[in-house]
Write an enzyme that holds these catalytic residues in place. Structure first.
Site, mmCIF file in Angstrom:
data_model
loop_
_atom_site.group_PDB
_atom_site.id
_atom_site.type_symbol
_atom_site.label_atom_id
_atom_site.label_comp_id
_atom_site.label_asym_id
_atom_site.label_seq_id
_atom_site.Cartn_x
_atom_site.Cartn_y
_atom_site.Cartn_z
ATOM 1 N N GLN A 177 13.390 28.921 27.078
ATOM 2 C CA GLN A 177 13.391 29.476 28.199
ATOM 3 C C GLN A 177 14.947 29.426 28.969
ATOM 4 O OE1 GLN A 177 10.743 27.513 30.726
ATOM 5 N NE2 GLN A 177 9.109 27.809 29.313
ATOM 6 N N TYR B 12 6.968 24.644 18.474
ATOM 7 C CA TYR B 12 7.733 25.028 19.752
ATOM 8 C C TYR B 12 8.565 26.056 19.616
ATOM 9 C CZ TYR B 12 6.498 20.161 21.323
ATOM 10 O OH TYR B 12 5.842 19.173 21.837
ATOM 11 N N LEU C 70 5.793 13.533 34.421
ATOM 12 C CA LEU C 70 5.693 14.322 35.653
ATOM 13 C C LEU C 70 4.451 15.255 35.793
ATOM 14 C CD1 LEU C 70 9.506 14.676 36.370
ATOM 15 C CD2 LEU C 70 8.205 12.795 36.783
ATOM 16 N N ALA C 71 3.700 15.243 34.836
ATOM 17 C CA ALA C 71 2.278 16.208 34.895
ATOM 18 C C ALA C 71 2.813 17.520 35.105
ATOM 19 C CB ALA C 71 1.750 15.883 36.268
ATOM 20 N N TRP D 289 10.032 20.663 24.151
ATOM 21 C CA TRP D 289 8.866 21.582 24.534
ATOM 22 C C TRP D 289 9.411 22.620 25.740
ATOM 23 C CZ3 TRP D 289 4.621 20.881 28.424
ATOM 24 C CH2 TRP D 289 3.969 22.212 28.544
ATOM 25 N N SER E 274 14.641 21.620 31.771
ATOM 26 C CA SER E 274 15.685 22.695 31.460
ATOM 27 C C SER E 274 16.726 22.573 32.445
ATOM 28 C CB SER E 274 14.949 23.941 31.472
ATOM 29 O OG SER E 274 14.382 24.368 32.896
#
Length: 406
Positions: free
Chosen positions: A100, A127, A283-284, A94, A362
């Site tokens: 990105q 995605y 990690l929210a 995602w 990323s």
């Protein structure tokens, strides 16, 4: 490598097999002194070949960069109560392949994951408008990784703009997965997930369509994503009623601040019908990394326009309380000699019903750091878990706890 030999000669030297009678000697051996020496020579030749093969096999295994627990330290669990073994940590696309980052960085991330024992790679038709699946497939093809060493999963629901290109009706489930396979250049996926934020399709139609995918070799298993426990149970009941294939796992959000579903609802399904959990966002959405402790950094995800909802969440009163709790949790992570993200990921894996935790990043350095959460799992004792619960103050009450209290 162990090799067993059975000598066809009746007396192949000291280690040979001897027939009964005559003290283990035959007239043939008595009259043919060269028989034993020929047998020994043949045995030595076979032994030399076996040793050679053994050394070659060992050297090949050592050089093969593959998802093996012995070489990488990765742990593997069954996907729910199915027989499929998946790495405790998986890579989600995602964020990773969401448009990105460059294709080169995406390849670097996937390579780091694979060489550290990750065999589970998750994507979805939605995605980056399908681009994530294309990048994933291109990398697999370029790296020449054996398909049998990978567990590839994708999710269906949001496929296109047309009315018939979304949803969980039979048409879109079959056509959607076919399109996903074409983008990934694969013949099948290992698990196809039914993503169901709002669906009016009858449950029987969904289960029959998923069964069709499996029976026709397009997927090995199927699961659900963001389904309620009641919906999962309904799918299981329909499958049993019509002799169809039930789901094996649920994809659910799970982290320090999102616990109720995974800790109270899904464990009952795991023990009763074998549905496991593949959790995401440990990690929210980056909140637990600590980078939002002093506000919203300019280059962070929360600073981007599409993530305005995340920014609002961080700057809210609840968000400020969460940051205060994270400071206390940092003390626990330092005591264990790990980072806060590593503690958070290991905390998710302490749950026996969690088959795998999907990582999304990323940044190659962050991914390598988060993969080391495997080293923290043995440190997640009951005492540490209690300390974390005390700081969080949000431990959900299970059904049996409620019954004991009353």
């Amino acid at each position: 490598m162990q090799v067993s030999f059975a000598c066809s000669d009746q007396d192949g030297g000291r280690g040979g097999l001897r027939p009964p009678g005559n003290g283990g000697h035959s007239k043939q051996n008595a009259t043919s002194p060269n028989t034993a020496s020929k047998a020994r020579a043949r045995f030595r030749t076979v032994a030399l070949i076996a040793r050679s093969l053994g050394s070659l096999t060992h050297r090949y295994q050592h050089n093969l960069k593959e998802s093996t627990a012995k070489l990488t330290g990765m742990k593997y669990r069954n996907l729910g109560k199915s027989g499929l073994r998946v790495s405790c940590l998986g890579l989600g696309t995602w964020v990773t392949f969401g448009g990105q980052i460059s294709d080169e960085v995406a390849e670097q991330l996937m390579t780091i994951a694979y060489e550290n024992g990750v065999n589970l790679f998750d994507t979805a038709e939605v995605y980056a408008g399908g681009k994530a699946e294309i990048i994933l497939g291109n990398i697999i093809k370029k790296k020449c990784w054996r398909r049998s060493s990978l567990v590839i999963t994708t999710k269906l629901y949001w496929g296109g703009k047309a009315e018939t290109e979304r949803g969980l009706n039979r048409k879109h489930i079959i056509e959607g997965l076919r399109s996903s396979l074409q983008r990934m250049q694969l013949e099948y996926v290992d698990v196809v997930f039914a993503n169901r934020p709002d669906c009016n399709t009858p449950m029987e139609e969904i289960v029959r369509a998923m069964t069709h995918l499996i029976n026709n070799g397009m997927s090995m298993y199927w699961g659900t994503s963001r389904w309620s426990a009641m919906e999962i149970m309904e799918a299981y009941s329909v499958a049993r009623q019509f002799n169809l294939i039930p789901p094996v796992c649920e994809q659910a959000e799970y982290h320090f601040f999102q616990r109720d579903k995974v800790e109270t609802q899904l464990p009952e399904l795991y023990h009763k019908i074998g549905v496991g959990v593949v959790s995401w966002s440990p990690l929210a959405c980056g909140i637990i990394t600590g980078k939002y402790e002093n506000g919203i950094p300019e280059c962070s995800r929360a600073s981007m326009k599409p993530y305005a909802w995340l920014k609002d969440k961080i700057v809210s009163e609840e968000g400020r309380k969460q940051q205060a709790k994270l400071k206390e949790l940092t003390t626990i992570s330092e005591k264990l000699g790990c980072t806060l993200p590593q503690l958070a990921i290991a905390w998710c894996l302490r749950n026996e019903g969690v088959s795998s935790v999907l990582l999304g990043t990323s940044n190659p350095i962050q991914l390598a750091e988060n993969l080391r959460a495997m080293e923290v799992i043995p440190k997640m004792t009951a005492v540490i878990a209690t300390e974390i619960d005390h700081v969080l103050g949000n431990q959900p009450h299970r059904k049996k706890d409620f019954q004991q209290a009353h």
